[in-house]
Design a protein around this motif. Structure first.
Motif, PDB file in Angstrom:
ATOM      1  N   SER A   1     -14.895 -12.903  40.951  1.00  0.00           N
ATOM      2  CA  SER A   1     -14.413 -12.788  39.620  1.00  0.00           C
ATOM      3  C   SER A   1     -14.649 -12.150  38.494  1.00  0.00           C
ATOM      4  O   SER A   1     -15.335 -11.757  37.948  1.00  0.00           O
ATOM      5  CB  SER A   1     -13.483 -14.074  38.908  1.00  0.00           C
ATOM      6  N   TRP A   2     -13.868 -11.003  37.268  1.00  0.00           N
ATOM      7  CA  TRP A   2     -14.911 -10.556  36.026  1.00  0.00           C
ATOM      8  C   TRP A   2     -16.265 -11.960  35.372  1.00  0.00           C
ATOM      9  O   TRP A   2     -16.968 -11.103  35.467  1.00  0.00           O
ATOM     10  CB  TRP A   2     -13.825 -10.698  34.911  1.00  0.00           C
ATOM     11  N   GLN A   3     -15.604 -13.739  35.638  1.00  0.00           N
ATOM     12  CA  GLN A   3     -16.108 -14.483  34.543  1.00  0.00           C
ATOM     13  C   GLN A   3     -17.383 -14.444  35.810  1.00  0.00           C
ATOM     14  O   GLN A   3     -18.923 -14.130  35.487  1.00  0.00           O
ATOM     15  CB  GLN A   3     -15.628 -15.476  34.947  1.00  0.00           C
ATOM     16  N   MET A   4     -17.771 -14.405  37.662  1.00  0.00           N
ATOM     17  CA  MET A   4     -18.330 -14.027  38.203  1.00  0.00           C
ATOM     18  C   MET A   4     -19.420 -13.367  38.530  1.00  0.00           C
ATOM     19  O   MET A   4     -20.397 -13.223  38.163  1.00  0.00           O
ATOM     20  CB  MET A   4     -18.251 -14.536  39.630  1.00  0.00           C
ATOM     21  N   GLU A   5     -19.049 -12.429  38.144  1.00  0.00           N
ATOM     22  CA  GLU A   5     -19.207 -10.485  37.789  1.00  0.00           C
ATOM     23  C   GLU A   5     -20.507 -10.739  36.130  1.00  0.00           C
ATOM     24  O   GLU A   5     -21.592 -10.154  36.243  1.00  0.00           O
ATOM     25  CB  GLU A   5     -18.364  -9.448  38.338  1.00  0.00           C
ATOM     26  N   ASN A   6     -19.941 -11.158  35.858  1.00  0.00           N
ATOM     27  CA  ASN A   6     -20.519 -10.745  34.285  1.00  0.00           C
ATOM     28  C   ASN A   6     -21.605 -11.707  33.709  1.00  0.00           C
ATOM     29  O   ASN A   6     -22.413 -12.404  32.487  1.00  0.00           O
ATOM     30  CB  ASN A   6     -19.423 -10.581  32.863  1.00  0.00           C
ATOM     31  N   ARG A   7     -21.227 -13.359  33.886  1.00  0.00           N
ATOM     32  CA  ARG A   7     -21.370 -14.616  33.718  1.00  0.00           C
ATOM     33  C   ARG A   7     -22.482 -14.900  35.578  1.00  0.00           C
ATOM     34  O   ARG A   7     -22.921 -16.374  34.108  1.00  0.00           O
ATOM     35  CB  ARG A   7     -19.928 -15.508  33.013  1.00  0.00           C
ATOM     36  N   TRP A   8     -22.047 -15.242  35.858  1.00  0.00           N
ATOM     37  CA  TRP A   8     -23.384 -15.665  36.716  1.00  0.00           C
ATOM     38  C   TRP A   8     -24.954 -15.416  36.751  1.00  0.00           C
ATOM     39  O   TRP A   8     -25.319 -16.951  36.755  1.00  0.00           O
ATOM     40  CB  TRP A   8     -22.439 -15.349  38.462  1.00  0.00           C
ATOM     41  N   ALA A   9     -25.042 -14.520  36.281  1.00  0.00           N
ATOM     42  CA  ALA A   9     -26.681 -14.903  36.496  1.00  0.00           C
ATOM     43  C   ALA A   9     -27.170 -15.102  35.324  1.00  0.00           C
ATOM     44  O   ALA A   9     -28.163 -16.097  35.036  1.00  0.00           O
ATOM     45  CB  ALA A   9     -27.274 -12.782  36.304  1.00  0.00           C
ATOM     46  N   THR A  10     -25.933 -15.411  33.409  1.00  0.00           N
ATOM     47  CA  THR A  10     -26.565 -15.947  32.171  1.00  0.00           C
ATOM     48  C   THR A  10     -25.905 -17.003  32.819  1.00  0.00           C
ATOM     49  O   THR A  10     -26.924 -18.462  32.491  1.00  0.00           O
ATOM     50  CB  THR A  10     -25.984 -15.570  31.662  1.00  0.00           C
ATOM     51  N   MET A  11     -25.233 -17.796  33.459  1.00  0.00           N
ATOM     52  CA  MET A  11     -24.862 -19.096  33.397  1.00  0.00           C
ATOM     53  C   MET A  11     -26.104 -20.060  34.160  1.00  0.00           C
ATOM     54  O   MET A  11     -26.539 -20.581  34.453  1.00  0.00           O
ATOM     55  CB  MET A  11     -23.827 -19.596  34.472  1.00  0.00           C
ATOM     56  N   ASN A  12     -26.626 -19.265  35.707  1.00  0.00           N
ATOM     57  CA  ASN A  12     -27.867 -20.127  36.621  1.00  0.00           C
ATOM     58  C   ASN A  12     -28.743 -20.052  35.542  1.00  0.00           C
ATOM     59  O   ASN A  12     -29.477 -20.937  35.763  1.00  0.00           O
ATOM     60  CB  ASN A  12     -28.324 -19.023  37.698  1.00  0.00           C
ATOM     61  N   LYS A  13     -28.860 -18.555  34.138  1.00  0.00           N
ATOM     62  CA  LYS A  13     -30.423 -18.901  33.687  1.00  0.00           C
ATOM     63  C   LYS A  13     -30.304 -20.030  32.337  1.00  0.00           C
ATOM     64  O   LYS A  13     -31.449 -20.025  31.940  1.00  0.00           O
ATOM     65  CB  LYS A  13     -30.692 -17.911  33.491  1.00  0.00           C
ATOM     66  N   GLY A  14     -29.098 -20.741  31.849  1.00  0.00           N
ATOM     67  CA  GLY A  14     -29.076 -20.921  31.092  1.00  0.00           C
ATOM     68  C   GLY A  14     -28.587 -20.381  30.142  1.00  0.00           C
ATOM     69  O   GLY A  14     -29.395 -21.250  28.726  1.00  0.00           O
ATOM     70  N   GLU A  15     -28.387 -19.096  29.811  1.00  0.00           N
ATOM     71  CA  GLU A  15     -28.501 -18.125  29.106  1.00  0.00           C
ATOM     72  C   GLU A  15     -26.752 -18.031  28.102  1.00  0.00           C
ATOM     73  O   GLU A  15     -26.144 -18.119  28.980  1.00  0.00           O
ATOM     74  CB  GLU A  15     -29.247 -17.088  28.971  1.00  0.00           C
ATOM     75  N   PHE A  16     -26.446 -18.344  26.905  1.00  0.00           N
ATOM     76  CA  PHE A  16     -25.301 -18.399  26.099  1.00  0.00           C
ATOM     77  C   PHE A  16     -25.237 -18.162  24.578  1.00  0.00           C
ATOM     78  O   PHE A  16     -23.925 -17.863  24.441  1.00  0.00           O
ATOM     79  CB  PHE A  16     -25.099 -20.072  26.628  1.00  0.00           C
TER      80      PHE A  16
END
Length: 287
Positions: A210-225
């Protein structure tokens, strides 16, 4: 074409710049005048201290403000300074009832109206790649689309006034459920101790992509928001969706649940965090 743009937030600021770069004569207004002055210094164009003067002689006025109350207030002022035959386009995400009210006031002055909420976030606005969902007459839509094309990759005429806003509610319902599922996936994988970079490589090429997976996976995994579409705004949009669901007899149990999860993120200090910060709630509850 002489245009006016009202509201220079994270979305409106680059959207207005795209119009100026396209060769239009653009006048801007922002409630914080320093922001408007900064925009003019960076891009050119002109600024005015109020919506009435900003919209005088404009063929099309485009607005992107905060909520229903903001939209009604700005539109009421702008319409008083616009000429008969002009067009008012509202990019703000509001209720369908708000769009219908602005359209009614515009019609009383012989002015067209299109509700045109957008999706794609700050990056979409900056890159001229927004998706815009519109409500209004065929003629008003055609006029608006010719200008909005400068900052959009997709523009769809959904139906009459208000239907653009109903479509945006659908969009936010989709995102809310998807982000909760993605948050649980990232949380689970991290707790299980598997290589999350390799997990992304595997699952992003399949049905889970999904778009969210492509654009947010890495930052979610790092805890960056500290970027993106704020939780406060998402809750505003989900409240609109839930209210509309009540009006139309629709059941949105997952959306209602995710809305409450976002309330917890707000309580934890994440009011301005990106919507992907849903995962922070899971990590906090498991720590």
């Amino acid at each position: 074409m002489k245009l006016s743009f009202l509201g220079l937030g994270v979305m409106g600021y680059p959207m207005a710049a795209h119009l100026l770069k396209a060769g239009h004569d653009v006048t801007v207004f922002n409630r914080t005048s320093e922001k408007a002055a900064k925009w003019v210094a960076e891009n050119g164009g002109a600024m005015e201290p109020d919506p009435v003067s900003a919209c005088r002689d404009a063929r099309i006025v485009l607005a992107c403000v905060g909520n229903d109350d903001d939209s009604i207030a700005v539109a009421t002022a702008a319409l008083s300074g616009m000429e008969e035959g002009a067009l008012y386009v509202d990019h703000t995400t509001t209720s369908a009832a708000c769009a219908e009210e602005i359209a009614r006031r515009a019609a009383e002055r012989g002015i067209g109206f299109v509700d045109a909420p957008v999706s794609g976030g700050q990056a979409g606005a900056e890159n001229g790649a927004l998706s815009i969902m519109c409500g209004g007459s065929d003629a008003d839509f055609a006029t608006a689309a010719a200008v909005m094309d400068r900052y959009a990759k997709r523009i769809v005429h959904i139906g009459p006034v208000g239907h653009g806003q109903l479509c945006k509610a659908v969009n936010q319902i989709c995102i809310a459920g998807l982000l909760q599922g993605l948050s649980e996936a990232v949380h689970f994988g991290s707790r299980a101790g598997i290589d999350m970079d390799k997990v992304y490589e595997a699952v992003s090429g399949g049905a889970a992509q999904s778009w969210q997976m492509e654009n947010r996976w890495a930052t979610m995994n790092k805890g960056e928001f500290d970027f993106g579409f704020a939780v406060d705004w998402m809750r505003k949009d989900l409240r609109i969706a839930l209210d509309e669901a009540g009006r139309h007899g629709a059941s949105l149990p997952v959306t209602a649940l995710v809305d409450q999860f976002y309330a917890q993120v707000q309580e934890n200090g994440g009011r301005r965090w990106d919507t992907s910060s849903l995962v922070s709630r899971l990590n906090k509850n498991s720590s």
